[in-house]
Each structure stands twice: as C-alpha cells, then as structure tokens.
Design a protein around this motif. Structure first.
Motif, PDB file in Angstrom:
ATOM      1  N   THR A  70       0.797  -1.149  -0.030  1.00 33.53           N
ATOM      2  CA  THR A  70       0.009  -0.052   0.056  1.00 33.53           C
ATOM      3  C   THR A  70       0.779   1.345  -0.028  1.00 33.53           C
ATOM      4  OG1 THR A  70      -0.131  -0.124   2.373  1.00 33.53           O
ATOM      5  CG2 THR A  70      -1.763  -1.080   1.334  1.00 33.53           C
ATOM      6  N   ARG A  71       0.115   2.333  -0.213  1.00 35.93           N
ATOM      7  CA  ARG A  71       0.648   3.442  -0.220  1.00 35.93           C
ATOM      8  C   ARG A  71      -0.500   4.419   0.500  1.00 35.93           C
ATOM      9  NH1 ARG A  71       4.372   7.683  -2.281  1.00 35.93           N
ATOM     10  NH2 ARG A  71       3.492   9.648  -2.022  1.00 35.93           N
ATOM     11  N   ARG A  73      -2.275   7.648   1.532  1.00 36.35           N
ATOM     12  CA  ARG A  73      -2.612   9.200   0.825  1.00 36.35           C
ATOM     13  C   ARG A  73      -3.438   9.752   1.769  1.00 36.35           C
ATOM     14  NH1 ARG A  73      -1.289   9.009  -4.846  1.00 36.35           N
ATOM     15  NH2 ARG A  73      -0.556   6.704  -5.193  1.00 36.35           N
ATOM     16  N   HIS A  79      -6.439   7.438   2.680  1.00 38.11           N
ATOM     17  CA  HIS A  79      -6.877   6.296   2.090  1.00 38.11           C
ATOM     18  C   HIS A  79      -5.548   5.663   1.872  1.00 38.11           C
ATOM     19  CE1 HIS A  79      -6.580   9.078  -1.263  1.00 38.11           C
ATOM     20  NE2 HIS A  79      -6.618   7.935  -1.955  1.00 38.11           N
ATOM     21  N   LEU A  80      -5.603   4.329   1.445  1.00 37.69           N
ATOM     22  CA  LEU A  80      -4.766   3.493   0.756  1.00 37.69           C
ATOM     23  C   LEU A  80      -5.048   3.216  -0.565  1.00 37.69           C
ATOM     24  CD1 LEU A  80      -4.265   1.029   3.637  1.00 37.69           C
ATOM     25  CD2 LEU A  80      -2.855   2.825   3.349  1.00 37.69           C
ATOM     26  N   THR A  81      -3.666   3.236  -1.353  1.00 36.24           N
ATOM     27  CA  THR A  81      -3.881   2.800  -2.759  1.00 36.24           C
ATOM     28  C   THR A  81      -2.983   1.352  -2.907  1.00 36.24           C
ATOM     29  OG1 THR A  81      -2.140   4.402  -3.373  1.00 36.24           O
ATOM     30  CG2 THR A  81      -4.621   4.986  -3.774  1.00 36.24           C
ATOM     31  N   LEU A  82      -3.383   0.591  -3.573  1.00 29.76           N
ATOM     32  CA  LEU A  82      -2.692  -0.717  -3.788  1.00 29.76           C
ATOM     33  C   LEU A  82      -1.848  -0.639  -5.054  1.00 29.76           C
ATOM     34  CD1 LEU A  82      -5.082  -1.184  -1.939  1.00 29.76           C
ATOM     35  CD2 LEU A  82      -5.190  -3.436  -3.078  1.00 29.76           C
ATOM     36  N   HIS A  83      -0.642  -1.066  -4.606  1.00 29.96           N
ATOM     37  CA  HIS A  83       0.608  -1.304  -5.988  1.00 29.96           C
ATOM     38  C   HIS A  83       1.486  -2.594  -5.816  1.00 29.96           C
ATOM     39  CE1 HIS A  83      -0.055   3.098  -6.186  1.00 29.96           C
ATOM     40  NE2 HIS A  83      -0.427   3.121  -4.761  1.00 29.96           N
ATOM     41  N   ARG A 105      -1.406   1.429 -10.148  1.00 30.50           N
ATOM     42  CA  ARG A 105      -2.453   1.093  -9.247  1.00 30.50           C
ATOM     43  C   ARG A 105      -2.892  -0.437  -9.565  1.00 30.50           C
ATOM     44  NH1 ARG A 105      -5.566   6.321  -6.792  1.00 30.50           N
ATOM     45  NH2 ARG A 105      -3.835   7.700  -6.489  1.00 30.50           N
ATOM     46  N   GLY A 107      -6.495  -2.794  -8.076  1.00 26.62           N
ATOM     47  CA  GLY A 107      -7.778  -2.877  -7.686  1.00 26.62           C
ATOM     48  C   GLY A 107      -7.896  -3.585  -6.557  1.00 26.62           C
ATOM     49  N   LEU A 138     -10.343   0.733   3.732  1.00 28.23           N
ATOM     50  CA  LEU A 138     -10.058   0.202   2.749  1.00 28.23           C
ATOM     51  C   LEU A 138     -10.773  -1.166   2.508  1.00 28.23           C
ATOM     52  CD1 LEU A 138      -8.261  -0.367   0.090  1.00 28.23           C
ATOM     53  CD2 LEU A 138      -6.706  -1.454   1.701  1.00 28.23           C
TER      54      LEU A 138
END
Length: 182
Positions: A70-71, A73, A79-83, A105, A107, A138
């Motif tokens: 995650t990152r 933000r 919130h978290l984004t997935l990578h 990113r 999903g 999340l």
C-alpha cells in the motif's frame, strides 16, 4: 501490566509497544505458517504490509505469491492505494518503503487475501492499529480471507472496539494460523 478492556486505545497502544519490544523476531516462523495457510487456500495475489520495526516481516512470502503493498494518501481524505510489491522504492513518513505516487495502481477486487499488521489483536479478531483508520476504510467490502499478523504475546482476550473497527477472520503468529471463533 496489561490494561483492562474498559481502558482506551491509547493505553492499549502504549502497552502493546512496550510488550512488542520484549518479543524476539520470529518472522521466519510466521512466514512459513502463512505460506502453508495461503497455499492450502489456493491464494495467488496477497495484499501485505511493509513491516515497521517490531512487526513480523512477511517479505519472505514474495517468492510464493503475487504480492501487493500500500501507499498511504492523505488527500482528499486519508486512504490507501494498492500497488505491486516491487514498486515500493521510496521511504514513507512512517519509515517503511512505499510505492511512489505515480506507481501503477491495482484494484482491491483482484486481491485473494489480505494480511494486516497491528499493535495487538484480540481473540475475537479485533485489531488495534496505529490510529489512522486506513484499513478500516479500505476493507469493509472485501470478502476474501483477512489475516491479522502479530506476535503471539500480543494476542489478548479483549480489546476496546468501535463499530467501524475492522475484525479479521484469522490470526497468524509464530505458533501458527488460526481461525477466529466468535
């Protein structure tokens, strides 16, 4: 001394941080249990965390699964984004590697299982996180296995819990992976 369930999360966080400093690093054992658990469930893609000091390190899962991380933000709301795991190349404000802002990113709908760090868990699967609520925001719609990863001495009888607090379905420690029994 362990706080009572009636005490607030701040007291529990203080206790857990102190207790965690006393626990030896048995990350290899935790990872071995997780590999067996996830492979038995035919999991391929796993959302994992980059370990903070004192947390079980799950990076040994990388050769066995397609890992995401995650990152954090903070705008417009936290919130978290997935990578992809391997894109984590910059140091975050929390002191761990994270993907840069422009990393591709992924999903949440592509994730088979999620491994969650914490300061402590209770036997009901209640997670005592660091207070940001990132995973609580999340994962409410995630239907795959959620696994809390923590040292066994940090699994307690009961933690304070609010309605928005995430609960996990499984706990992974150096002693194995067990389902939460409600």
């Amino acid at each position: 001394m362990q706080p009572s369930a009636a005490q607030g999360k701040a007291e529990w966080r203080e206790w857990a941080r102190a207790r965690r400093r006393e626990v030896p690093d048995l990350s290899a054992k935790v990872a071995a249990h997780l590999v067996a658990f996830l492979q038995a469930r035919k999991v391929r893609r796993v959302l994992v965390y980059r370990a903070l000091p004192g947390e079980p390190d799950v990076s040994a899962l990388a050769p066995h699964f397609d890992l995401l991380t995650t990152r954090a933000r903070f705008r417009p709301a936290p919130h978290l984004t997935l990578h992809p795991w391997e894109t984590a190349t910059e140091l975050s404000r929390f002191g761990v590697l994270q993907p840069p802002a422009d990393a591709p990113r992924v999903g949440l709908e592509t994730v088979d299982a999620v491994l969650l760090p914490a300061l402590a868990y209770d036997r009901r699967g209640v997670r005592l996180g660091y207070g940001g609520g990132f995973y609580d925001r999340l994962l409410p719609e995630f239907t795959g296995p959620t696994v809390g990863v923590v040292w066994d001495p940090l699994v307690v009888e009961e933690l304070p819990c609010e309605t928005h607090d995430l609960r996990v379905g499984f706990l992974a420690t150096e002693t194995g992976v067990r389902a939460i029994q409600l």
